[in-house]
Design a protein around this motif. Structure first.
Motif, PDB file in Angstrom:
ATOM      1  N   LYS A  83      12.430   9.126  -0.040  1.00 57.01           N
ATOM      2  CA  LYS A  83      11.594   8.089   0.569  1.00 57.01           C
ATOM      3  C   LYS A  83      12.364   6.761   0.671  1.00 57.01           C
ATOM      4  N   VAL A  84      13.690   6.821   0.668  1.00 57.11           N
ATOM      5  CA  VAL A  84      14.501   5.609   0.713  1.00 57.11           C
ATOM      6  C   VAL A  84      14.356   4.910   2.063  1.00 57.11           C
ATOM      7  N   VAL A  85      14.469   3.586   2.051  1.00 54.35           N
ATOM      8  CA  VAL A  85      14.479   2.755   3.258  1.00 54.35           C
ATOM      9  C   VAL A  85      15.669   1.808   3.164  1.00 54.35           C
ATOM     10  N   TYR A  86      16.364   1.617   4.285  1.00 58.47           N
ATOM     11  CA  TYR A  86      17.501   0.703   4.336  1.00 58.47           C
ATOM     12  C   TYR A  86      17.102  -0.525   5.149  1.00 58.47           C
ATOM     13  N   LEU A  87      17.100  -1.681   4.507  1.00 59.34           N
ATOM     14  CA  LEU A  87      16.729  -2.917   5.191  1.00 59.34           C
ATOM     15  C   LEU A  87      17.954  -3.492   5.885  1.00 59.34           C
ATOM     16  N   ASP A  88      17.862  -3.622   7.188  1.00 56.09           N
ATOM     17  CA  ASP A  88      18.996  -4.017   8.022  1.00 56.09           C
ATOM     18  C   ASP A  88      19.191  -5.532   8.030  1.00 56.09           C
ATOM     19  N   ASN A  89      20.354  -5.945   8.519  1.00 54.12           N
ATOM     20  CA  ASN A  89      20.695  -7.367   8.684  1.00 54.12           C
ATOM     21  C   ASN A  89      20.636  -8.132   7.366  1.00 54.12           C
ATOM     22  N   ARG A  90      21.233  -7.555   6.332  1.00 56.24           N
ATOM     23  CA  ARG A  90      21.364  -8.208   5.036  1.00 56.24           C
ATOM     24  C   ARG A  90      22.861  -8.386   4.743  1.00 56.24           C
ATOM     25  N   PRO A  91      23.444  -9.487   5.202  1.00 55.59           N
ATOM     26  CA  PRO A  91      24.885  -9.681   5.015  1.00 55.59           C
ATOM     27  C   PRO A  91      25.240 -10.044   3.576  1.00 55.59           C
ATOM     28  N   ASN A 147      28.769 -11.778   1.743  1.00 55.35           N
ATOM     29  CA  ASN A 147      30.105 -12.339   1.995  1.00 55.35           C
ATOM     30  C   ASN A 147      30.498 -12.168   3.455  1.00 55.35           C
ATOM     31  N   ASP A 148      29.566 -12.466   4.360  1.00 55.24           N
ATOM     32  CA  ASP A 148      29.774 -12.401   5.810  1.00 55.24           C
ATOM     33  C   ASP A 148      30.021 -10.984   6.320  1.00 55.24           C
ATOM     34  N   GLN A 149      29.733  -9.972   5.520  1.00 55.19           N
ATOM     35  CA  GLN A 149      29.883  -8.592   5.950  1.00 55.19           C
ATOM     36  C   GLN A 149      28.501  -7.996   6.167  1.00 55.19           C
ATOM     37  N   PRO A 150      28.241  -7.365   7.327  1.00 58.02           N
ATOM     38  CA  PRO A 150      26.911  -6.795   7.577  1.00 58.02           C
ATOM     39  C   PRO A 150      26.644  -5.594   6.684  1.00 58.02           C
ATOM     40  N   GLY A 151      25.385  -5.416   6.354  1.00 59.80           N
ATOM     41  CA  GLY A 151      25.034  -4.291   5.500  1.00 59.80           C
ATOM     42  C   GLY A 151      23.543  -4.132   5.343  1.00 59.80           C
ATOM     43  N   PHE A 152      23.150  -3.311   4.376  1.00 63.46           N
ATOM     44  CA  PHE A 152      21.753  -2.980   4.126  1.00 63.46           C
ATOM     45  C   PHE A 152      21.396  -3.259   2.670  1.00 63.46           C
ATOM     46  N   TYR A 153      20.097  -3.462   2.442  1.00 66.26           N
ATOM     47  CA  TYR A 153      19.544  -3.346   1.099  1.00 66.26           C
ATOM     48  C   TYR A 153      18.951  -1.942   0.973  1.00 66.26           C
ATOM     49  N   VAL A 154      19.249  -1.283  -0.122  1.00 66.96           N
ATOM     50  CA  VAL A 154      18.746   0.063  -0.379  1.00 66.96           C
ATOM     51  C   VAL A 154      17.455  -0.056  -1.187  1.00 66.96           C
ATOM     52  N   VAL A 155      16.329   0.264  -0.582  1.00 65.96           N
ATOM     53  CA  VAL A 155      15.024   0.155  -1.232  1.00 65.96           C
ATOM     54  C   VAL A 155      14.471   1.562  -1.433  1.00 65.96           C
ATOM     55  N   ASN A 196      28.333   0.907   8.243  1.00 65.28           N
ATOM     56  CA  ASN A 196      29.403   1.602   8.951  1.00 65.28           C
ATOM     57  C   ASN A 196      29.549   0.942  10.321  1.00 65.28           C
ATOM     58  N   MET A 197      30.670   0.279  10.579  1.00 64.04           N
ATOM     59  CA  MET A 197      30.823  -0.527  11.779  1.00 64.04           C
ATOM     60  C   MET A 197      30.934   0.317  13.042  1.00 64.04           C
ATOM     61  N   ILE A 247      25.074   6.034   7.039  1.00 59.20           N
ATOM     62  CA  ILE A 247      24.952   5.290   5.791  1.00 59.20           C
ATOM     63  C   ILE A 247      26.146   5.608   4.892  1.00 59.20           C
ATOM     64  N   ALA A 248      26.774   4.565   4.363  1.00 64.29           N
ATOM     65  CA  ALA A 248      27.911   4.755   3.460  1.00 64.29           C
ATOM     66  C   ALA A 248      27.451   5.507   2.206  1.00 64.29           C
ATOM     67  N   PRO A 249      28.334   6.308   1.610  1.00 66.41           N
ATOM     68  CA  PRO A 249      27.930   7.089   0.432  1.00 66.41           C
ATOM     69  C   PRO A 249      27.661   6.210  -0.788  1.00 66.41           C
ATOM     70  N   TYR A 250      26.660   6.600  -1.537  1.00 62.96           N
ATOM     71  CA  TYR A 250      26.338   5.979  -2.822  1.00 62.96           C
ATOM     72  C   TYR A 250      25.624   7.039  -3.643  1.00 62.96           C
ATOM     73  N   SER A 251      25.500   6.823  -4.925  1.00 64.27           N
ATOM     74  CA  SER A 251      24.882   7.839  -5.784  1.00 64.27           C
ATOM     75  C   SER A 251      23.507   7.386  -6.249  1.00 64.27           C
ATOM     76  N   THR A 252      22.660   8.344  -6.536  1.00 70.07           N
ATOM     77  CA  THR A 252      21.331   8.097  -7.088  1.00 70.07           C
ATOM     78  C   THR A 252      21.195   8.873  -8.392  1.00 70.07           C
TER      79      THR A 252
END
Length: 238
Positions: free
Chosen positions: A75-83, A85-93, A114-115, A121-126
């Motif tokens: 049920k994960v959601v990725y919140l967009d437009n969360r930079p 250090n000036d690098q674009p990315g997501f918050y993992v909720v 991922n540009m 979505i870039a890999p991460y662990s849960t």
């Protein structure tokens, strides 16, 4: 100096309004300073343990909290437009099912985009199984500007913002009315260098001085106009 009634009343009205707006901005600044002091106090206090008992947002917001349970990864959601250090990315909720019952959303951290492909979505662990997390209780998982209802329709995983009540209705999960901004590290490769909250106190003081400056300018203009009118007035006959 002689004052004409209508112009004098207009100037007094402008002064009254701008002075009142200045005091309102001052009061807003004082309220934000008091809130800032509360946030600092709560963040340095012992963490509250979340259990089976329901907790209202007003009773837990800005407090350090800890909870034991397991993540609901599907049920994960990725919140967009969360930079970061000036690098674009997501918050993992991600929802977190509490061991004692109930579910709370957790803002787990930041993940780079991922540009070459926005939806990759870039890999991460849960963590698997029950774990204990710690963080700060917030009213939401951060909000970014959006037009209309945001971008959730095109890609259910990637959204601009996430409303807790709406997501609870969408998923059927009994979500608590707050989000944990996670601070504890569990080796998941997510960044948790959370930005310090900016409550805009300096802006309120700036607006305060602007409004009071306008009141002073209105007074100066009124005195200047009255003086000029007095000079142009014909001298009284003998």
């Amino acid at each position: 100096m002689k004052f004409r009634l209508i112009p004098a009343l207009l100037i007094l009205l402008v002064m009254a309004v701008t002075l009142r707006l200045g005091f309102w901005q001052r009061d807003r600044a004082h309220q934000k300073e008091a809130l800032e002091a509360r946030i600092t106090q709560f963040e340095n206090a012992p963490a509250l343990t979340l259990g089976s008992a329901p907790v209202e947002l007003k009773d837990v917001e800005f407090h350090r909290v800890k909870a034991r349970g397991r993540f609901v990864a599907d049920k994960v959601v990725y919140l967009d437009n969360r930079p970061y250090n000036d690098q674009p990315g997501f918050y993992v909720v991600m929802p977190f099912k509490l061991a004692d019952g109930g579910v709370v959303l957790v803002n787990r951290g930041w993940l780079p985009r991922n540009m070459s492909n926005r939806e990759t979505i870039a890999p991460y662990s849960t963590p698997q199984g029950d774990v204990e997390i710690e963080g700060i209780a917030r009213a939401d998982a951060s909000r970014a500007f959006e037009l209309g209802q945001g971008g959730s329709a095109a890609h259910q995983l990637i959204r601009q913002n996430l409303d807790i009540a709406a997501y609870a209705a969408e998923t059927g999960l009994p979500l608590r009315p707050f989000v944990i901004q996670q601070s504890s590290d569990d080796g998941d490769k997510l960044v948790r260098d959370w930005p310090a909250p900016d409550n805009g106190v300096e802006r309120n003081y700036g607006y305060m001085f602007q409004w009071w400056g306008m009141a002073a300018a209105a007074l100066a203009f009124g005195l200047y106009a009255a003086r000029r009118a007095a000079k142009k007035a014909p001298a009284p006959s003998a």
